[in-house]
Motif scaffolding. Structure first.
Motif, PDB file in Angstrom:
ATOM      1  N   ALA A   1       1.350  -0.913  -0.600  1.00  0.00           N
ATOM      2  CA  ALA A   1       0.117  -0.080   0.054  1.00  0.00           C
ATOM      3  C   ALA A   1       0.813   1.301  -0.320  1.00  0.00           C
ATOM      4  O   ALA A   1       1.006   2.145  -0.756  1.00  0.00           O
ATOM      5  CB  ALA A   1      -1.123   0.264   1.330  1.00  0.00           C
ATOM      6  N   SER A   2       1.997   1.506   0.792  1.00  0.00           N
ATOM      7  CA  SER A   2       2.847   2.351   0.918  1.00  0.00           C
ATOM      8  C   SER A   2       3.762   2.960  -0.708  1.00  0.00           C
ATOM      9  O   SER A   2       4.203   3.509  -0.993  1.00  0.00           O
ATOM     10  CB  SER A   2       3.949   2.329   1.567  1.00  0.00           C
ATOM     11  N   LEU A   3       3.454   1.643  -1.545  1.00  0.00           N
ATOM     12  CA  LEU A   3       3.980   2.116  -2.353  1.00  0.00           C
ATOM     13  C   LEU A   3       2.901   2.751  -3.674  1.00  0.00           C
ATOM     14  O   LEU A   3       3.374   2.860  -4.704  1.00  0.00           O
ATOM     15  CB  LEU A   3       4.868   0.557  -2.878  1.00  0.00           C
ATOM     16  N   GLY A   4       1.997   2.297  -3.076  1.00  0.00           N
ATOM     17  CA  GLY A   4       0.922   3.097  -3.555  1.00  0.00           C
ATOM     18  C   GLY A   4       0.176   1.250  -4.804  1.00  0.00           C
ATOM     19  O   GLY A   4      -0.940   1.567  -6.396  1.00  0.00           O
ATOM     20  N   MET A   5       0.033   0.243  -5.057  1.00  0.00           N
ATOM     21  CA  MET A   5      -0.152  -0.352  -5.182  1.00  0.00           C
ATOM     22  C   MET A   5      -1.372  -0.962  -4.980  1.00  0.00           C
ATOM     23  O   MET A   5      -2.038  -0.917  -4.387  1.00  0.00           O
ATOM     24  CB  MET A   5       0.378  -1.779  -5.247  1.00  0.00           C
ATOM     25  N   ASP A   6      -2.013  -1.538  -6.138  1.00  0.00           N
ATOM     26  CA  ASP A   6      -3.533  -2.365  -5.922  1.00  0.00           C
ATOM     27  C   ASP A   6      -3.308  -3.567  -4.638  1.00  0.00           C
ATOM     28  O   ASP A   6      -3.174  -4.523  -4.971  1.00  0.00           O
ATOM     29  CB  ASP A   6      -4.536  -2.590  -6.866  1.00  0.00           C
ATOM     30  N   VAL A   7      -3.228  -3.049  -3.532  1.00  0.00           N
ATOM     31  CA  VAL A   7      -3.265  -4.536  -2.703  1.00  0.00           C
ATOM     32  C   VAL A   7      -4.304  -5.452  -3.056  1.00  0.00           C
ATOM     33  O   VAL A   7      -3.631  -6.487  -2.363  1.00  0.00           O
ATOM     34  CB  VAL A   7      -3.758  -3.342  -1.216  1.00  0.00           C
ATOM     35  N   ASN A   8      -5.007  -5.004  -3.320  1.00  0.00           N
ATOM     36  CA  ASN A   8      -6.217  -6.392  -3.451  1.00  0.00           C
ATOM     37  C   ASN A   8      -5.447  -7.425  -4.492  1.00  0.00           C
ATOM     38  O   ASN A   8      -5.720  -8.690  -4.752  1.00  0.00           O
ATOM     39  CB  ASN A   8      -7.876  -5.701  -3.780  1.00  0.00           C
ATOM     40  N   ALA A   9      -4.696  -7.048  -5.636  1.00  0.00           N
ATOM     41  CA  ALA A   9      -4.579  -7.529  -6.958  1.00  0.00           C
ATOM     42  C   ALA A   9      -3.293  -7.741  -5.940  1.00  0.00           C
ATOM     43  O   ALA A   9      -3.023 -10.005  -6.537  1.00  0.00           O
ATOM     44  CB  ALA A   9      -4.002  -6.566  -7.401  1.00  0.00           C
ATOM     45  N   PHE A  10      -2.473  -7.470  -5.115  1.00  0.00           N
ATOM     46  CA  PHE A  10      -1.382  -8.143  -4.417  1.00  0.00           C
ATOM     47  C   PHE A  10      -1.773  -9.641  -3.960  1.00  0.00           C
ATOM     48  O   PHE A  10      -0.815 -10.870  -4.542  1.00  0.00           O
ATOM     49  CB  PHE A  10      -0.339  -6.594  -3.977  1.00  0.00           C
ATOM     50  N   THR A  11      -2.643  -8.903  -3.493  1.00  0.00           N
ATOM     51  CA  THR A  11      -3.027 -10.240  -2.462  1.00  0.00           C
ATOM     52  C   THR A  11      -3.573 -11.659  -2.972  1.00  0.00           C
ATOM     53  O   THR A  11      -3.354 -12.980  -2.672  1.00  0.00           O
ATOM     54  CB  THR A  11      -4.343  -9.500  -1.248  1.00  0.00           C
ATOM     55  N   PHE A  12      -4.653 -11.525  -4.239  1.00  0.00           N
ATOM     56  CA  PHE A  12      -4.957 -12.556  -4.879  1.00  0.00           C
ATOM     57  C   PHE A  12      -4.102 -12.958  -5.662  1.00  0.00           C
ATOM     58  O   PHE A  12      -3.765 -14.016  -5.147  1.00  0.00           O
ATOM     59  CB  PHE A  12      -5.491 -11.779  -5.748  1.00  0.00           C
ATOM     60  N   CYS A  13      -2.431 -12.625  -5.314  1.00  0.00           N
ATOM     61  CA  CYS A  13      -1.142 -12.745  -6.670  1.00  0.00           C
ATOM     62  C   CYS A  13      -1.090 -13.504  -5.201  1.00  0.00           C
ATOM     63  O   CYS A  13      -0.107 -14.785  -5.188  1.00  0.00           O
ATOM     64  CB  CYS A  13      -0.494 -11.879  -7.215  1.00  0.00           C
ATOM     65  N   VAL A  14      -0.794 -12.885  -4.041  1.00  0.00           N
ATOM     66  CA  VAL A  14       1.089 -14.089  -2.976  1.00  0.00           C
ATOM     67  C   VAL A  14      -0.620 -14.767  -2.762  1.00  0.00           C
ATOM     68  O   VAL A  14      -0.104 -15.969  -2.865  1.00  0.00           O
ATOM     69  CB  VAL A  14       0.509 -13.356  -1.815  1.00  0.00           C
ATOM     70  N   GLU A  15      -1.703 -14.553  -2.546  1.00  0.00           N
ATOM     71  CA  GLU A  15      -2.224 -16.441  -1.822  1.00  0.00           C
ATOM     72  C   GLU A  15      -2.977 -17.326  -2.617  1.00  0.00           C
ATOM     73  O   GLU A  15      -2.679 -18.289  -2.474  1.00  0.00           O
ATOM     74  CB  GLU A  15      -4.014 -15.424  -1.124  1.00  0.00           C
ATOM     75  N   ASN A  16      -2.728 -16.832  -3.912  1.00  0.00           N
ATOM     76  CA  ASN A  16      -3.418 -18.273  -4.626  1.00  0.00           C
ATOM     77  C   ASN A  16      -2.144 -18.126  -5.869  1.00  0.00           C
ATOM     78  O   ASN A  16      -1.928 -19.024  -6.535  1.00  0.00           O
ATOM     79  CB  ASN A  16      -3.709 -17.583  -5.636  1.00  0.00           C
ATOM     80  N   HIS A  17      -0.835 -18.085  -5.402  1.00  0.00           N
ATOM     81  CA  HIS A  17       0.249 -18.500  -5.798  1.00  0.00           C
ATOM     82  C   HIS A  17       0.899 -18.829  -7.150  1.00  0.00           C
ATOM     83  O   HIS A  17       1.290 -19.127  -7.985  1.00  0.00           O
ATOM     84  CB  HIS A  17       0.521 -20.160  -4.505  1.00  0.00           C
ATOM     85  N   VAL A  18       0.360 -17.565  -7.963  1.00  0.00           N
ATOM     86  CA  VAL A  18       0.534 -17.114  -9.153  1.00  0.00           C
ATOM     87  C   VAL A  18       1.940 -16.978  -9.412  1.00  0.00           C
ATOM     88  O   VAL A  18       2.238 -17.442 -11.135  1.00  0.00           O
ATOM     89  CB  VAL A  18       0.108 -15.815  -9.331  1.00  0.00           C
ATOM     90  N   GLU A  19       2.925 -16.821  -8.700  1.00  0.00           N
ATOM     91  CA  GLU A  19       4.116 -16.706  -9.443  1.00  0.00           C
ATOM     92  C   GLU A  19       5.310 -17.880  -8.403  1.00  0.00           C
ATOM     93  O   GLU A  19       6.232 -18.530  -9.442  1.00  0.00           O
ATOM     94  CB  GLU A  19       4.883 -14.949  -8.613  1.00  0.00           C
ATOM     95  N   LEU A  20       3.799 -19.375  -8.418  1.00  0.00           N
ATOM     96  CA  LEU A  20       5.160 -19.696  -7.877  1.00  0.00           C
ATOM     97  C   LEU A  20       5.059 -21.033  -8.581  1.00  0.00           C
ATOM     98  O   LEU A  20       7.093 -21.945  -8.591  1.00  0.00           O
ATOM     99  CB  LEU A  20       4.561 -20.938  -6.934  1.00  0.00           C
ATOM    100  N   GLN A  21       5.178 -21.436  -9.886  1.00  0.00           N
ATOM    101  CA  GLN A  21       5.397 -21.576 -10.750  1.00  0.00           C
ATOM    102  C   GLN A  21       7.070 -21.476 -11.213  1.00  0.00           C
ATOM    103  O   GLN A  21       7.655 -22.118 -12.090  1.00  0.00           O
ATOM    104  CB  GLN A  21       4.780 -22.331 -12.056  1.00  0.00           C
ATOM    105  N   LYS A  22       7.073 -20.348 -11.532  1.00  0.00           N
ATOM    106  CA  LYS A  22       8.009 -19.965 -11.784  1.00  0.00           C
ATOM    107  C   LYS A  22       9.575 -19.556 -11.303  1.00  0.00           C
ATOM    108  O   LYS A  22       9.771 -20.227 -11.850  1.00  0.00           O
ATOM    109  CB  LYS A  22       7.895 -17.915 -12.505  1.00  0.00           C
ATOM    110  N   LEU A  23       9.174 -19.536  -9.720  1.00  0.00           N
ATOM    111  CA  LEU A  23      10.142 -20.115  -8.995  1.00  0.00           C
ATOM    112  C   LEU A  23      10.898 -21.322  -9.205  1.00  0.00           C
ATOM    113  O   LEU A  23      11.808 -21.534  -9.079  1.00  0.00           O
ATOM    114  CB  LEU A  23       9.647 -19.665  -7.318  1.00  0.00           C
ATOM    115  N   LYS A  24       9.648 -22.452  -9.393  1.00  0.00           N
ATOM    116  CA  LYS A  24      10.378 -23.620  -9.921  1.00  0.00           C
ATOM    117  C   LYS A  24      10.834 -23.656 -10.938  1.00  0.00           C
ATOM    118  O   LYS A  24      12.294 -24.440 -10.542  1.00  0.00           O
ATOM    119  CB  LYS A  24       8.936 -24.647  -9.276  1.00  0.00           C
ATOM    120  N   ASP A  25       9.670 -22.642 -12.222  1.00  0.00           N
ATOM    121  CA  ASP A  25      11.212 -23.155 -13.589  1.00  0.00           C
ATOM    122  C   ASP A  25      12.402 -22.998 -12.705  1.00  0.00           C
ATOM    123  O   ASP A  25      13.279 -23.186 -13.322  1.00  0.00           O
ATOM    124  CB  ASP A  25      10.489 -22.380 -14.133  1.00  0.00           C
ATOM    125  N   ASP A  26      12.977 -22.066 -12.208  1.00  0.00           N
ATOM    126  CA  ASP A  26      13.809 -20.910 -12.129  1.00  0.00           C
ATOM    127  C   ASP A  26      15.101 -22.326 -11.116  1.00  0.00           C
ATOM    128  O   ASP A  26      16.103 -22.387 -11.497  1.00  0.00           O
ATOM    129  CB  ASP A  26      14.117 -19.805 -11.305  1.00  0.00           C
TER     130      ASP A  26
END
Length: 446
Positions: free
Chosen positions: A378-403
């Protein structure tokens, strides 16, 4: 109209223009002051994004923090403050002494021309070399151009007047300019010294950092050890490390929307490509990352591309590390950073996440909880709801595993793993060493 009435009319015109000059001087001075504050903020590496940072290409940080952000070791913001102080000195000159209108018009025209050519060069650097839009810088440029237009107009209005000697006015102008201009230049010159002093007095020692990190890792027996950046390569002859297969380090250059893209800094067409596999629990990863970015700014964002990948030292998202121990926030912070990247806040979030190495366990637990990360987002001016959805649904997890798979195929032995044009880098983790490495690669390619 006789000469006396003509002079009177010009005196009235000059008074109005002086008021505009004062307004321009004040606006420009405070815009430049903010640019200096951003520069100091970047030196502090607080992890807080400047208000003027909007996207990866529209923001102050990449321009003010670049190698072009200083002249003679003085930040451009300080130079700007000094320049607008000179504008104010000229505008206020009639208040201090009698001054010939034509002489003053010529003086202010010289000031305007110097400013116009200066901002023209800075404009070219920002838009055509760095390929970035700096809102604060642009506002300063526009302010200088407006001043130049006013002074050219004033010059033509007073060219029929007679010019008389104004030696007293010149001395007064120089005295006022020095009084108003030297303090900001001195502040700019001393800012790195003061920043280092406060950082040294407020930060914990590196031993404490390592102890805190070790405590969080529960004294685990993780086999992957952090490399020591201070160690230089052996001087004895040795076989160079072979480059990685080209198809293994393919960079995903799609837009940052969560489709497995690689987060990068610099021109995608750069000849030198630096890729790093990093972990937030690794103190040397922070040292190396800061040095890589510093060297990139020196050599040029158009010549060096920095690609940032994660190799979390936690089995929660990385099957190539032991199941016990590890840095407890490695995976969650890596995912959150990539989620922040979807809103063009990757690099700001990364800096903040690394700063956790200097906190105690309680502060880390609070800040790196979901609520803590939401607060920072929020302090960065981000859309907190979109950020939370991404984190809670592990949207980026597969990329971490691929790397992690890629790093394992590269036979990773520790973090950070750094590759320059596909070849493992084994030199010192200092800005100077990376600058030399970049230049050597560029010379070989040219």
């Amino acid at each position: 109209m006789d000469q006396q009435s003509y002079d009177g009319n010009n005196l009235e015109t000059q008074t109005k223009i002086s008021i505009f000059s004062i307004i321009i001087g004040i606006i420009g001075f405070f815009l430049s002051l903010y640019a200096l504050i951003v520069h100091i903020q970047l030196l502090l590496k607080s992890g807080l994004a400047p208000v003027c940072d909007f996207t990866t290409t529209v923001g102050c940080s990449n321009v003010i923090g670049s190698s072009y952000g200083e002249i003679a070791a003085i930040p451009l913001g300080a130079w700007g403050m000094a320049y607008f102080a000179i504008i104010l000195s000229a505008a206020l000159l009639p208040k201090f002494c009698k001054v010939n209108l034509k002489w003053l018009a010529n003086l202010e025209l010289i000031i305007a021309v110097v400013g116009f050519f200066s901002v023209s060069i800075l404009f070219y650097i920002s838009y055509f070399i760095l390929k970035m839009l700096c809102p604060t810088c642009s506002a300063i440029h526009v302010t200088v151009v407006i001043y130049a237009v006013l002074k050219v107009n004033q010059f033509f209005k007073t060219r029929s007047l007679k010019q008389s000697e104004s030696s007293n006015a010149l001395v007064t102008f120089l005295a006022v300019s020095l009084c108003l201009g030297i303090p900001p230049l001195a502040a700019g010159l001393l800012s790195p010294i003061l920043v280092n002093y406060f950082k040294d007095s407020s930060s914990v020692s590196s031993d404490q950092v390592k102890n805190n990190t070790t405590t969080d890792a529960n004294n685990s027996n993780v086999n992957i050890q952090s490399q020591t950046p201070e160690v230089t390569p052996p001087q004895s002859p040795q076989s160079p490390q072979p480059p990685a297969p080209e198809n293994l380090l393919v960079i995903n250059k799609t837009n940052y929307v969560g489709n497995g893209e690689d987060y990068r800094r610099g021109d995608d067409n750069s000849k030198v490509i630096v890729q790093v596999f990093s972990d937030y629990g690794c103190p040397h990863c922070k040292t190396a990352t800061d040095a890589i970015i510093k060297a990139q700014d020196i050599v040029g964002l158009d010549k060096v591309l920095f690609v940032y990948r994660f190799f979390p030292l936690s089995n929660q998202c990385n099957p190539y590390v032991p199941s016990s121990g590890g840095y407890p926030y490695s995976c969650s912070l890596a995912e959150a950073t990539r989620c922040a990247g979807q809103q063009n806040k990757f690099w700001e979030f990364k800096s903040w996440a690394f700063s956790g190495q200097y906190w105690d366990n309680q502060e880390r637990a609070k800040s790196f909880s979901l609520a803590g990360m939401q607060s920072y987002a929020a302090s960065l001016g981000m859309d907190v709801n979109a950020f939370t959805f991404c984190v809670e649904n592990h949207v980026e997890l597969q990329k971490l595993k691929d790397d992690a798979v890629i790093a394992n195929k590269l036979n990773i032995q520790g973090t950070p793993l750094i590759l320059i044009n596909g070849t493992p880098y084994e030199g010192a983790h200092t800005g100077e060493a990376f600058v030399q490495a970049y230049i050597q690669r560029l010379q070989k390619l040219n």
